[in-house]
Design a protein around this motif. Structure first.
Motif, short mmCIF file in Angstrom:
data_model
loop_
_atom_site.label_atom_id
_atom_site.label_comp_id
_atom_site.label_asym_id
_atom_site.label_seq_id
_atom_site.Cartn_x
_atom_site.Cartn_y
_atom_site.Cartn_z
N LYS A 89 -4.45 10.48 -0.57
CA LYS A 89 -4.30 9.47 -1.61
C LYS A 89 -3.78 8.14 -1.09
O LYS A 89 -2.98 8.09 -0.16
CB LYS A 89 -3.36 10.00 -2.70
N CYS A 90 -4.25 7.08 -1.76
CA CYS A 90 -3.79 5.73 -1.44
C CYS A 90 -3.84 4.89 -2.70
O CYS A 90 -4.85 4.90 -3.41
CB CYS A 90 -4.69 5.11 -0.36
N THR A 91 -2.76 4.18 -2.98
CA THR A 91 -2.78 3.20 -4.06
C THR A 91 -2.33 1.86 -3.49
O THR A 91 -1.61 1.80 -2.50
CB THR A 91 -1.86 3.60 -5.22
N VAL B 119 0.87 -1.17 0.00
CA VAL B 119 0.00 0.00 0.00
C VAL B 119 0.91 1.22 0.00
O VAL B 119 1.87 1.27 0.78
CB VAL B 119 -0.90 0.02 1.25
N ALA B 120 0.60 2.18 -0.84
CA ALA B 120 1.41 3.39 -0.92
C ALA B 120 0.55 4.61 -0.61
O ALA B 120 -0.55 4.77 -1.13
CB ALA B 120 2.03 3.54 -2.30
N GLN B 121 1.07 5.45 0.25
CA GLN B 121 0.48 6.76 0.51
C GLN B 121 1.54 7.77 0.09
O GLN B 121 2.50 8.00 0.83
CB GLN B 121 0.10 6.90 1.98
N PRO B 122 1.38 8.35 -1.08
CA PRO B 122 2.48 9.11 -1.68
C PRO B 122 2.79 10.44 -1.00
O PRO B 122 3.86 11.00 -1.22
CB PRO B 122 2.00 9.34 -3.12
N PHE C 239 -0.45 -2.12 6.10
CA PHE C 239 -0.69 -0.69 6.28
C PHE C 239 0.25 0.14 5.42
O PHE C 239 1.42 -0.22 5.21
CB PHE C 239 -0.51 -0.30 7.75
N GLY C 240 -0.25 1.29 4.98
CA GLY C 240 0.61 2.30 4.39
C GLY C 240 1.38 3.03 5.49
O GLY C 240 1.18 2.78 6.68
N THR C 241 2.22 3.96 5.08
CA THR C 241 3.09 4.66 6.03
C THR C 241 2.41 5.85 6.68
O THR C 241 2.96 6.46 7.59
CB THR C 241 4.37 5.14 5.35
#
Lengths: 114, 113
Positions: A22-24, A4-7, A104-106
């Motif tokens: 945002k979340c990808t 999961v990436a939270q840019p 989880f994303g960061t």
């Protein structure tokens, strides 16, 4: 690999303006996606989830999220931000290899200015 | 319901000391989890349990141990504390038939000096 990436580390928005966090994701198959919020010195609180069905999911505190399969995204949105929305937001996806676990994303820190 | 409770809220340890972080849930959830949260790193799973008597390793289990003798309790043991274990620790639980919506405790902030 599943991820999961939270840019964005931080998102700044003025009170009353719309917000997007945002979340990808990258998983095989149909994803189960989640958003959590963490207020200072508190544990994570569940906001909303996408399992199946309507791509627009509504959750707590006026938040909603849009699932987009072609873009592998699950962005969190709110039409009008409040100062009290300032917090740390986490996106998560169910681990497809072990469905008892979440990835989880960061995290993205949302700062809403008066 | 109190939900998921954790004790202590804060703790400072010296290198080499040991301690147990307590976690209790009163929702009769089958699943319980221990995470650590480091700045900019999100949450990393340390150990989890799918029911009393059953535990399994997560991503970062080294330096930790767990047990699950009852449905309610899931203590996390740190043996020989190291500065790398300085973190915020969260316990979470989940019911059996729920689609992975986890319920989190308030956290324990641990500093190892």
């Amino acid at each position: 690999a599943q991820s999961v990436a939270q840019p964005e580390d931080q998102v700044n928005v003025a009170e009353g303006n719309p917000l997007t966090v945002k979340c990808t994701y990258s998983v095989s198959g149909n994803p189960y996606l989640f958003w959590y919020v963490q207020y200072p010195n508190r544990g994570l609180q569940f906001l909303l989830k996408y399992i199946t069905g309507d791509n627009l999911v509504k959750g707590s505190y006026g938040f909603e999220a849009e699932f987009n399969k072609s873009q592998t995204s699950f962005h969190l949105k709110k039409p009008s931000a409040l100062v009290s929305d300032s917090a740390l937001y986490f996106c998560a996806v169910r681990d497809m290899r072990n469905t008892d676990k979440l990835i989880f994303g960061t995290g993205t820190r949302l700062q809403v200015f008066p | 319901n109190a939900g998921v409770t954790q004790t202590p809220k804060f703790r400072i340890l010296k290198i080499g000391q040991s301690m147990t972080l307590q976690c209790t849930q009163d929702m009769n959830h089958n699943y319980m989890y221990w995470y650590r949260q480091d700045p900019g790193m999100g949450l990393k799973l340390i150990y989890y349990s799918v029911g009393a008597g059953i535990t399994d390793k997560g991503e970062v289990p080294n330096g930790y141990n767990v047990s699950r003798s009852t449905t309610e309790d899931f203590p996390l043991r740190l043996e020989l504390a190291a500065p790398s274990q300085t973190s915020v620790y969260f316990c979470a639980s989940k019911p059996l038939l729920n689609y992975n919506e986890q319920f989190f405790g308030p956290g324990t902030r641990l500093t190892v000096l």
